[in-house]
Design a protein around this motif. Structure first.
Motif, short mmCIF file in Angstrom:
data_model
loop_
_atom_site.label_atom_id
_atom_site.label_comp_id
_atom_site.label_asym_id
_atom_site.label_seq_id
_atom_site.Cartn_x
_atom_site.Cartn_y
_atom_site.Cartn_z
N SER A 11 0.86 -1.19 0.00
CA SER A 11 0.00 0.00 0.00
C SER A 11 0.89 1.24 0.00
O SER A 11 0.86 2.05 0.92
CB SER A 11 -0.93 0.02 1.22
N GLY A 200 -7.78 0.58 1.50
CA GLY A 200 -6.52 -0.12 1.27
C GLY A 200 -5.42 0.74 0.68
O GLY A 200 -4.28 0.29 0.56
N ASP A 202 -3.72 3.35 1.80
CA ASP A 202 -2.60 3.56 2.74
C ASP A 202 -2.96 2.85 4.03
O ASP A 202 -3.41 3.46 5.00
CB ASP A 202 -2.37 5.05 2.97
#
Length: 306
Positions: A11, A200, A202
């Protein structure tokens, strides 16, 4: 000579992507055969920075093979790294996070400093070796520090980050305040992301003693606009909790203009959050005035109260 891979965490945020590119440049100046890669899709803020300074995003990989030589930047926890990392040969780590869940079979170069951004450390390394930093590299280094410190407004910001921003802005020939605000705003255009993508974008896994948790964060210029999608976020979070057997999921929607966050919190261990922030969740949410940093203001609170 075997090609060594340089990458940041899953991510990926701007610091992770830019650190990979910058570290690869640094290692090439040392005569090493290295390649920057990534473990996920760059967000819009990162794409803005890469486009502005004319860089391509690094190649995407999903795993590393046994014995592959690697350099880790902007992370050290195996749960945040490439699949197969436990069997790779980790040659170097440069990071600004806590050290956790890290074990290697051989000695390595490890550098971790309590600064706001990995690129602040990388700048020191260039200077220590007397390497010149070109305009484009300076630009993405600057972008990373602006991102991680929210234009020097985050509590993670240090005097060293401030000095680095001033120095890199001169090399990159940009007004860092004007450029930085433009870059951060580019990252707040989230209209075309699904709820699953947003939680999703970060997101980091963390262990809270014996409990499994995730803390995700997105930046916005308007919390109220984002909260119109609250039911979508709750459905996506609930699905993630079930699929990954999580005990807690915290989704922080951070206002980069007013330096506050609205948290959506779900899971069977939400009392950890309530106790830590001395608040009572109302309809799975809580407003966190002055909270903008996951690393310094959210994760430590959860870990202390687990």
């Amino acid at each position: 000579m075997e090609e060594m891979l340089v990458f940041g965490h899953k991510s990926p945020d701007t610091d992770t992507i830019c650190s990979s590119i910058v570290m690869a440049d640094f290692q090439k100046k040392l005569g090493k055969n290295v390649k920057a890669v990534r473990l996920g899709e760059p967000n819009k803020e990162t794409k803005f920075a890469l486009n502005y300074f004319e860089f391509e995003a690094p190649e995407l990989i999903e795993k590393v093979e046994e014995g592959q030589e690697v350099i880790l930047v902007d992370h050290n926890e195996f749960s945040q790294s490439a699949d197969g990392i436990e069997n790779a040969k980790i040659r170097m780590v440069v990071d600004h996070h806590r050290i956790c869940d890290f074990l290697t079979a051989e000695p390595l170069y490890y550098r971790a400093e309590p600064v706001g951004c990995t690129n602040t450390i990388l700048l020191k390394m260039y200077k220590e070796y007397g390497f010149e930093i070109d305009k484009k590299i300076a630009g993405i280094m600057l972008s990373a520090i602006i991102s991680d410190t929210l234009l020097l407004k985050s509590p993670t910001k240090t005097v060293e980050d401030e000095k680095a921003v001033e120095e890199l802005a001169k090399i990159a020939e940009v007004n860092y305040e004007e450029y930085g605000l433009e870059m951060l705003k580019a990252g707040t255009d989230l209209s075309d992301y699904s709820a699953e993508e947003l939680i999703g974008l970060d997101c980091k896994k963390c262990e809270l003693k014996d409990k499994k948790a995730k803390v995700a964060q997105v930046n916005t210029a308007d919390i109220s606009e984002m909260m119109k999608r609250k039911s979508e976020f709750e459905a996506a979070i609930s699905k993630d909790i079930e699929e990954n057997n999580l005990d807690l999921f915290v989704f922080a929607i951070t206002d980069i203009i007013n330096s506050n966050s609205q948290a959506i919190v779900l899971g069977k261990e939400t009392t950890i959050f309530e106790k830590g922030f001395n608040t009572k969740l109302e309809d799975n949410t809580a407003f966190l005035p002055g909270v903008v940093s996951r690393k310094k203001q959210i994760l430590p609170v959860l870990q202390e109260n687990a």
